[in-house]
Scaffold this motif. Structure first.
Motif, PDB file in Angstrom:
ATOM      1  N   ILE A  18      32.819  42.675  35.120  1.00  0.00           N
ATOM      2  CA  ILE A  18      33.180  41.330  35.534  1.00  0.00           C
ATOM      3  C   ILE A  18      34.125  41.391  36.722  1.00  0.00           C
ATOM      4  O   ILE A  18      34.968  42.280  36.837  1.00  0.00           O
ATOM      5  CB  ILE A  18      33.825  40.504  34.396  1.00  0.00           C
ATOM      6  N   GLN A  20      36.871  38.837  38.651  1.00  0.00           N
ATOM      7  CA  GLN A  20      37.578  37.588  38.370  1.00  0.00           C
ATOM      8  C   GLN A  20      38.832  37.468  39.226  1.00  0.00           C
ATOM      9  O   GLN A  20      39.373  38.464  39.711  1.00  0.00           O
ATOM     10  CB  GLN A  20      37.930  37.478  36.889  1.00  0.00           C
ATOM     11  N   ILE A  31      32.815  30.007  35.198  1.00  0.00           N
ATOM     12  CA  ILE A  31      32.006  31.227  35.162  1.00  0.00           C
ATOM     13  C   ILE A  31      30.783  31.030  36.040  1.00  0.00           C
ATOM     14  O   ILE A  31      30.120  29.982  36.000  1.00  0.00           O
ATOM     15  CB  ILE A  31      31.618  31.624  33.720  1.00  0.00           C
ATOM     16  N   TRP A  40      27.354  39.863  41.033  1.00  0.00           N
ATOM     17  CA  TRP A  40      28.538  38.993  41.044  1.00  0.00           C
ATOM     18  C   TRP A  40      28.909  38.617  42.473  1.00  0.00           C
ATOM     19  O   TRP A  40      29.415  37.517  42.734  1.00  0.00           O
ATOM     20  CB  TRP A  40      29.733  39.708  40.387  1.00  0.00           C
ATOM     21  N   ILE A  58      35.380  33.522  37.379  1.00  0.00           N
ATOM     22  CA  ILE A  58      34.841  34.714  36.714  1.00  0.00           C
ATOM     23  C   ILE A  58      33.372  34.864  37.093  1.00  0.00           C
ATOM     24  O   ILE A  58      32.587  33.909  36.974  1.00  0.00           O
ATOM     25  CB  ILE A  58      34.939  34.586  35.176  1.00  0.00           C
ATOM     26  N   ILE A  86      27.269  36.306  27.466  1.00  0.00           N
ATOM     27  CA  ILE A  86      28.221  35.367  28.066  1.00  0.00           C
ATOM     28  C   ILE A  86      29.228  34.876  27.025  1.00  0.00           C
ATOM     29  O   ILE A  86      30.434  34.802  27.288  1.00  0.00           O
ATOM     30  CB  ILE A  86      27.468  34.188  28.713  1.00  0.00           C
TER      31      ILE A  86
END
Length: 320
Positions: A18, A20, A31, A40, A58, A86
């Motif tokens: 992840i 963030q 998100i 991402w 995120i 998720i």
């Protein structure tokens, strides 16, 4: 970009990467769910913009992508697996509800997330892919094949290994450029004799919003992982149809804003414009509050028009 923090966490039996930008605020976090063939990284602009406005942002690499685990079987890429990932991510971060922003396959997963776990969603901003209500009489792949032929890209993606081999014939960066720089609004059909790789010596000029460094970021990750993880989402479409029989007829019951470019191949798929503009969309998504058609914009809308998309997201979520 230096504000973005990276970590790997254990969720739902996999390791998930992840990105963030934590913000000390009472605002509901956001998100972001990416599509194919992305990571991402596709949300970098929105993460920075919205974190500056006080939102914890995120963006995971979804299952099968980047630095997140990639199970080998397509049966491990159902909507239930991805939504489970998720939910596991939100639980790990101690988040009850979030704003959800999706694009492409990320939009599909966002629709499923709202269908299966609406209690975890405060509101949704979705891009490019409209909600597709389940038709109990028609399996998705067979239906697409009948409508658009066997060369239609989703149909071509079905056989394991075939498209991967076509991609492998050319440099990974060229594959990324072919997708991200495409501006053809018509159906994406690719005969086997042409192949998705095309001419390995092709020169594809980059649009102003995409740099060689951006392409190289994507290419470096996909060169390591291959494309099978992302393709497995398409290969699980019929299985999703089978598993979601109990949700036939269910509506999306969270507040929604939908954004699409008028040159997007999804918007120009036969039947989609009528579905959006003649009442079908709002029938199945009764809390649909806004539909934005961005002129002169193609499929990778959040990268092509980063500031405008960020502002559209903020203008909607600040109401809640």
């Amino acid at each position: 970009m230096e504000k973005i923090q990276h970590s790997n966490i254990k969720v739902n039996g996999i390791s998930m990467h992840i990105a963030q930008i934590p913000v000390n605020t009472t605002n509901t976090p956001i998100i972001f769910l990416h599509g194919f063939p992305e990571l991402w990284y596709t949300w970098r602009h929105q993460m920075i913009h919205l974190s500056s406005l006080g939102y914890h942002t995120i963006a995971p690499d979804l299952r099968g992508y980047g630095d997140t685990s990639a199970p080998s079987s397509a049966t491990e890429y159902t909507a239930f697996h991805i939504v489970g990932d998720i939910v596991g991510l939100l639980d790990h971060l101690g988040l009850d509800k979030v704003f959800v922003v999706g694009h492409d396959w990320g939009a599909m997963i966002a629709w499923y997330f709202c269908l299966l776990k609406p209690d975890r969603v405060k509101a949704l901003v979705n891009m490019s892919v409209v909600f597709s209500p389940r038709n109990p009489a028609k399996k998705p792949i067979e239906t697409l094949r009948k409508m658009f032929g066997s060369d239609y890209y989703i149909c071509r993606f079905q056989e394991p290994g075939v498209v991967e081999a076509e991609f492998a014939r050319v440099d990974t960066a060229l594959v990324i450029k072919k997708f991200l720089a495409s501006r053809k609004p018509g159906l994406l059909c690719v005969p086997k004799e042409v192949g998705f790789g095309g001419n390995p010596n092709s020169k594809i000029p980059l649009p102003s919003w995409l740099s060689e460094d951006d392409v190289n970021y994507f290419a470096t990750k996909f060169k390591r992982t291959g494309f099978t993880g992302g393709l497995n989402y398409y290969r699980a479409m019929d299985l999703n149809w089978e598993l979601t029989a109990a949700w036939t007829g269910e509506q999306i019951k969270v507040p929604v804003k939908f954004i699409v470019g008028d040159l997007d191949l999804t918007y120009n798929t036969p039947g989609v414009k009528d579905f959006i503009h003649k009442g079908g969309f709002s029938k199945h998504v009764p809390f649909l509050q806004e539909v934005v058609i961005m002129e002169g914009v193609a499929h990778y809308i959040n990268q092509e028009k980063p500031r405008e998309v960020s502002e559209h997201i903020y203008d909607f979520i600040k109401k809640f």
